[in-house]
Design an enzyme around this catalytic site. Sequence first.
Site, PDB file in Angstrom:
ATOM      1  N   ARG A  74       0.846  -1.304   0.624  1.00 52.38           N
ATOM      2  CA  ARG A  74      -0.243  -0.315   0.465  1.00 52.38           C
ATOM      3  C   ARG A  74       0.870   1.698   0.020  1.00 52.38           C
ATOM      4  NH1 ARG A  74      -5.027   0.198  -1.234  1.00 52.38           N
ATOM      5  NH2 ARG A  74      -5.767  -0.943   0.069  1.00 52.38           N
ATOM      6  N   ARG A 100       1.192  -6.455 -10.000  1.00 50.89           N
ATOM      7  CA  ARG A 100       1.376  -6.005  -8.460  1.00 50.89           C
ATOM      8  C   ARG A 100       1.586  -7.462  -7.806  1.00 50.89           C
ATOM      9  NH1 ARG A 100      -3.459  -2.213  -5.837  1.00 50.89           N
ATOM     10  NH2 ARG A 100      -5.352  -4.473  -6.156  1.00 50.89           N
ATOM     11  N   HIS A 170      -0.553   3.085 -10.638  1.00 49.70           N
ATOM     12  CA  HIS A 170      -0.534   3.834  -9.494  1.00 49.70           C
ATOM     13  C   HIS A 170      -0.555   4.545  -7.978  1.00 49.70           C
ATOM     14  CE1 HIS A 170      -3.621   3.687  -6.190  1.00 49.70           C
ATOM     15  NE2 HIS A 170      -4.776   2.903  -6.875  1.00 49.70           N
ATOM     16  N   GLU A 274      -2.590   8.726 -11.335  1.00 50.34           N
ATOM     17  CA  GLU A 274      -2.875   7.835 -11.874  1.00 50.34           C
ATOM     18  C   GLU A 274      -2.223   7.690 -13.057  1.00 50.34           C
ATOM     19  OE1 GLU A 274      -5.575   4.779 -10.592  1.00 50.34           O
ATOM     20  OE2 GLU A 274      -5.250   6.060  -8.424  1.00 50.34           O
TER      21      GLU A 274
HETATM   22  C1  BG6 Z   1      -7.680   3.422  -7.488  1.00 55.51           C
HETATM   23  C2  BG6 Z   1      -9.127   3.028  -7.671  1.00 55.51           C
HETATM   24  O1  BG6 Z   1      -7.549   3.317  -8.161  1.00 55.51           O
HETATM   25  O2  BG6 Z   1      -7.124   2.433  -6.073  1.00 55.51           O
HETATM   26  C3  BG6 Z   1     -10.432   3.261  -6.293  1.00 55.51           C
HETATM   27  O3  BG6 Z   1     -10.053   4.399  -8.614  1.00 55.51           O
HETATM   28  C4  BG6 Z   1      -9.709   2.107  -4.964  1.00 55.51           C
HETATM   29  O4  BG6 Z   1     -11.417   2.971  -6.974  1.00 55.51           O
HETATM   30  C5  BG6 Z   1      -7.971   1.825  -5.167  1.00 55.51           C
HETATM   31  O5  BG6 Z   1     -10.347   1.750  -4.314  1.00 55.51           O
HETATM   32  C6  BG6 Z   1      -7.429   1.550  -4.225  1.00 55.51           C
HETATM   33  O6  BG6 Z   1      -7.085   0.139  -4.470  1.00 55.51           O
HETATM   34  P1  BG6 Z   1      -6.990  -1.968  -4.252  1.00 55.51           P
HETATM   35  O7  BG6 Z   1      -7.502  -2.346  -5.104  1.00 55.51           O
HETATM   36  O8  BG6 Z   1      -4.791  -0.682  -4.241  1.00 55.51           O
HETATM   37  O9  BG6 Z   1      -6.874  -1.222  -2.610  1.00 55.51           O
END
Ligand code: BG6
Length: 299
Positions: A74, A100, A170, A274
């Site tokens: 994260r 990922r 992302h 992103e």
């Molecule tokens: C973003 C999405 O790119 O990623 C969101 O637009 C999403 O909707 C977020 O909640 C996080 O995604 P994840 O799968 O890493 O929890």
Amino acid sequence: MKIEDLQEKFKNCTSVKISADAGDLPFIHVKNKSASAQICIQGAHVMHYQPEGEKKDILWMCCNSYFEKGKPIRGGIPVCWPWFGPNMDAENLPAHGFARLMFWTLDSIQEPDENCTILHLSLNDNDFSRKLWNYSFHLEIEIQIGKTLAVQLISKNTGDKSFLITEALHSYFNIGNIANVAVKGLESALYLNKVEGANSMIKQKGAITFNAEFDSVFSQCKQPIHIVDTFFNRTITVEKKNSNSTIVWNPWIAKSKRMPDFTPDSYLTMVCVETANVLSDAIKIEPGKEQSMGMIIHL
Ligand code: BG6
């Protein structure tokens, strides 16, 4: 390849150290004259990037992140591939694809001069990926660490049938406080508001500021994006290459609390901008062909 073998293979690279850290995952630590960075080989995931002389990291990492084999990290720059968001055909497939979640191969490290380190990592289809997405591919990432951070993702179709991908770098950016941030560059762009579950695009009016959950996909926008942070007194610019979509995301309070790898106040110090090709900007790649998408991040 084992950590010891990677360490041996790249022992002459002066700006790089390879080690097993959190959760025994392999990490690449880069420090050259212009910047420092950290990359996890699981996911080819850039976790930190800090230009020399800058007090704060450019990228945001969550202190509650998992560091486990097969679990997404994260923060930083997760690579979402070969689909972004939920899989459109099967709900049970992992969100944001499988790139990922997988271990990549560290192919090469170049040090053209003392200000620049270039990493090449790659990923091929295997039994795990085939179960989720039955195509033959070769995915490469080039990560160039210097005065700027340049990341390029190259998708190759190595099979005999064409495939369609959506993709995103992302990127989680480290900000002083979300109340003091404006995202500029998307004025007048068309977007889909995912928080409202909208299914038609509307036009953005002015710069983006935040006072609630924000989750929008902007399409047909190739222009640079600026994250103007009056708390840290800096502007981060993201220049895009072959990327027509941009996602802007901040989960705000309730969603931060729902996510186990966030803390309740994580939303205050991060914003995702992103670099992507998603929705109608999805890319079809014919057998033997390749496509690249990239970004350059700088202050
Ligand atoms: C973003 C999405 O790119 O990623 C969101 O637009 C999403 O909707 C977020 O909640 C996080 O995604 P994840 O799968 O890493 O929890």
